[in-house]
Design a protein around this motif. Structure first.
Motif, PDB file in Angstrom:
ATOM      1  N   HIS A  84       1.972  -7.672 -11.508  1.00 17.28           N
ATOM      2  CA  HIS A  84       0.571  -8.023 -11.224  1.00 17.28           C
ATOM      3  C   HIS A  84       0.431  -8.601  -9.813  1.00 17.28           C
ATOM      4  O   HIS A  84      -0.520  -8.276  -9.095  1.00 17.28           O
ATOM      5  CB  HIS A  84       0.034  -9.024 -12.249  1.00 17.28           C
ATOM      6  N   ARG A  85       1.367  -9.442  -9.423  1.00 17.77           N
ATOM      7  CA  ARG A  85       1.313 -10.021  -8.068  1.00 17.77           C
ATOM      8  C   ARG A  85       1.450  -8.939  -7.007  1.00 17.77           C
ATOM      9  O   ARG A  85       0.753  -8.966  -5.991  1.00 17.77           O
ATOM     10  CB  ARG A  85       2.419 -11.069  -7.896  1.00 17.77           C
ATOM     11  N   GLU A  86       2.349  -7.996  -7.232  1.00 13.45           N
ATOM     12  CA  GLU A  86       2.524  -6.899  -6.282  1.00 13.45           C
ATOM     13  C   GLU A  86       1.266  -6.040  -6.209  1.00 13.45           C
ATOM     14  O   GLU A  86       0.846  -5.629  -5.121  1.00 13.45           O
ATOM     15  CB  GLU A  86       3.737  -6.053  -6.664  1.00 13.45           C
ATOM     16  N   LEU A  91      -3.868  -4.481  -3.497  1.00 10.06           N
ATOM     17  CA  LEU A  91      -5.331  -4.440  -3.549  1.00 10.06           C
ATOM     18  C   LEU A  91      -5.961  -5.244  -2.423  1.00 10.06           C
ATOM     19  O   LEU A  91      -6.952  -4.826  -1.824  1.00 10.06           O
ATOM     20  CB  LEU A  91      -5.832  -4.956  -4.904  1.00 10.06           C
ATOM     21  N   PHE A  92      -5.403  -6.418  -2.121  1.00  7.21           N
ATOM     22  CA  PHE A  92      -5.956  -7.245  -1.050  1.00  7.21           C
ATOM     23  C   PHE A  92      -5.697  -6.651   0.329  1.00  7.21           C
ATOM     24  O   PHE A  92      -6.453  -6.895   1.255  1.00  7.21           O
ATOM     25  CB  PHE A  92      -5.396  -8.675  -1.107  1.00  7.21           C
ATOM     26  N   SER A  93      -4.634  -5.883   0.460  1.00  7.28           N
ATOM     27  CA  SER A  93      -4.339  -5.318   1.780  1.00  7.28           C
ATOM     28  C   SER A  93      -4.866  -3.891   1.937  1.00  7.28           C
ATOM     29  O   SER A  93      -4.671  -3.278   2.974  1.00  7.28           O
ATOM     30  CB  SER A  93      -2.836  -5.374   2.069  1.00  7.28           C
ATOM     31  N   ALA A  94      -5.562  -3.375   0.924  1.00  5.87           N
ATOM     32  CA  ALA A  94      -6.154  -2.036   1.029  1.00  5.87           C
ATOM     33  C   ALA A  94      -7.274  -2.044   2.057  1.00  5.87           C
ATOM     34  O   ALA A  94      -7.863  -3.081   2.365  1.00  5.87           O
ATOM     35  CB  ALA A  94      -6.691  -1.609  -0.332  1.00  5.87           C
ATOM     36  N   GLU A  95      -7.565  -0.877   2.565  1.00  9.23           N
ATOM     37  CA  GLU A  95      -8.615  -0.748   3.582  1.00  9.23           C
ATOM     38  C   GLU A  95      -9.969  -1.199   3.029  1.00  9.23           C
ATOM     39  O   GLU A  95     -10.738  -1.858   3.710  1.00  9.23           O
ATOM     40  CB  GLU A  95      -8.684   0.704   4.054  1.00  9.23           C
ATOM     41  N   THR A  96     -10.234  -0.834   1.780  1.00  8.30           N
ATOM     42  CA  THR A  96     -11.476  -1.237   1.125  1.00  8.30           C
ATOM     43  C   THR A  96     -11.126  -2.134  -0.062  1.00  8.30           C
ATOM     44  O   THR A  96     -10.257  -1.804  -0.859  1.00  8.30           O
ATOM     45  CB  THR A  96     -12.230   0.010   0.588  1.00  8.30           C
ATOM     46  N   ALA A 101     -11.119  -4.210  -9.482  1.00  9.19           N
ATOM     47  CA  ALA A 101      -9.673  -4.097  -9.733  1.00  9.19           C
ATOM     48  C   ALA A 101      -8.965  -5.415  -9.426  1.00  9.19           C
ATOM     49  O   ALA A 101      -8.055  -5.817 -10.162  1.00  9.19           O
ATOM     50  CB  ALA A 101      -9.085  -2.969  -8.896  1.00  9.19           C
ATOM     51  N   ILE A 102      -9.368  -6.092  -8.362  1.00  8.03           N
ATOM     52  CA  ILE A 102      -8.763  -7.380  -8.008  1.00  8.03           C
ATOM     53  C   ILE A 102      -9.004  -8.384  -9.129  1.00  8.03           C
ATOM     54  O   ILE A 102      -8.074  -9.052  -9.592  1.00  8.03           O
ATOM     55  CB  ILE A 102      -9.318  -7.905  -6.663  1.00  8.03           C
ATOM     56  N   ASN A 103     -10.249  -8.485  -9.581  1.00 10.24           N
ATOM     57  CA  ASN A 103     -10.573  -9.442 -10.644  1.00 10.24           C
ATOM     58  C   ASN A 103      -9.833  -9.114 -11.937  1.00 10.24           C
ATOM     59  O   ASN A 103      -9.339 -10.008 -12.621  1.00 10.24           O
ATOM     60  CB  ASN A 103     -12.078  -9.491 -10.880  1.00 10.24           C
TER      61      ASN A 103
END
Length: 159
Positions: A84-86, A91-96, A101-103
């Protein structure tokens, strides 16, 4: 279609604030987890290695066996938590940013953490039942000692 300079600067500001909050949150949790006395301990605020030091050899072996027996059951949960952390990092480093999905991933990670905490609590209760009363009190006092020291040092700083 051309994006105005103001919209680009606004987006950059929002992104910068989000990144700073994430980094700040990470740094704060690292500082809290490692306490004011800078001793390293596990994520789960009980220093079992320190606590075991008050037990005699027979009790230490009993504790090690209990820990070995339970450790295998915990591995899948830790693996899932790490996954989950990975995923969150991706998700946080994606372009958008995909906030849904993050939540959801964050909620799944917290649910896994609760499962780990519940399992550890059950193991600690099992251990507590197996120790004589005087050893049990000393064991848990020693295991939670570093948290008290940190909390007391913080109270002294506020004065």
């Amino acid at each position: 279609m051309r994006i105005s300079r103001q919209k680009i600067l606004s987006a950059a500001l929002v992104l910068s604030v989000a990144v700073n909050l994430i980094i700040g949150g990470f740094l704060i949790t690292q500082w809290i987890d490692h306490g004011g006395d800078k001793r390293r301990h596990g994520k789960f605020h009980f220093d079992r290695r320190e606590a075991v030091s008050i037990l005699d050899e027979k009790e230490q072996e009993k504790f090690r066996q209990l820990w070995k027996d339970n450790r295998g059951s915990l591995r899948p949960f830790f693996r899932e938590f790490r996954q989950h952390r990975e995923t969150l990092a991706e998700l946080f480093s994606a372009e958008t940013l995909d906030l849904v999905a993050i939540n959801q991933t964050y909620a799944d990670m917290i649910a896994t953490q609760i499962q780990i905490e519940s399992f550890i609590q059950a193991s600690m209760i099992e251990l507590a039942k197996s120790l004589p009363e005087d050893k049990r009190a000393a064991f848990f006092e020693k295991g939670f000692e570093h948290r008290k020291k940190w909390r007391n040092s913080k109270k002294g700083d506020e004065k």
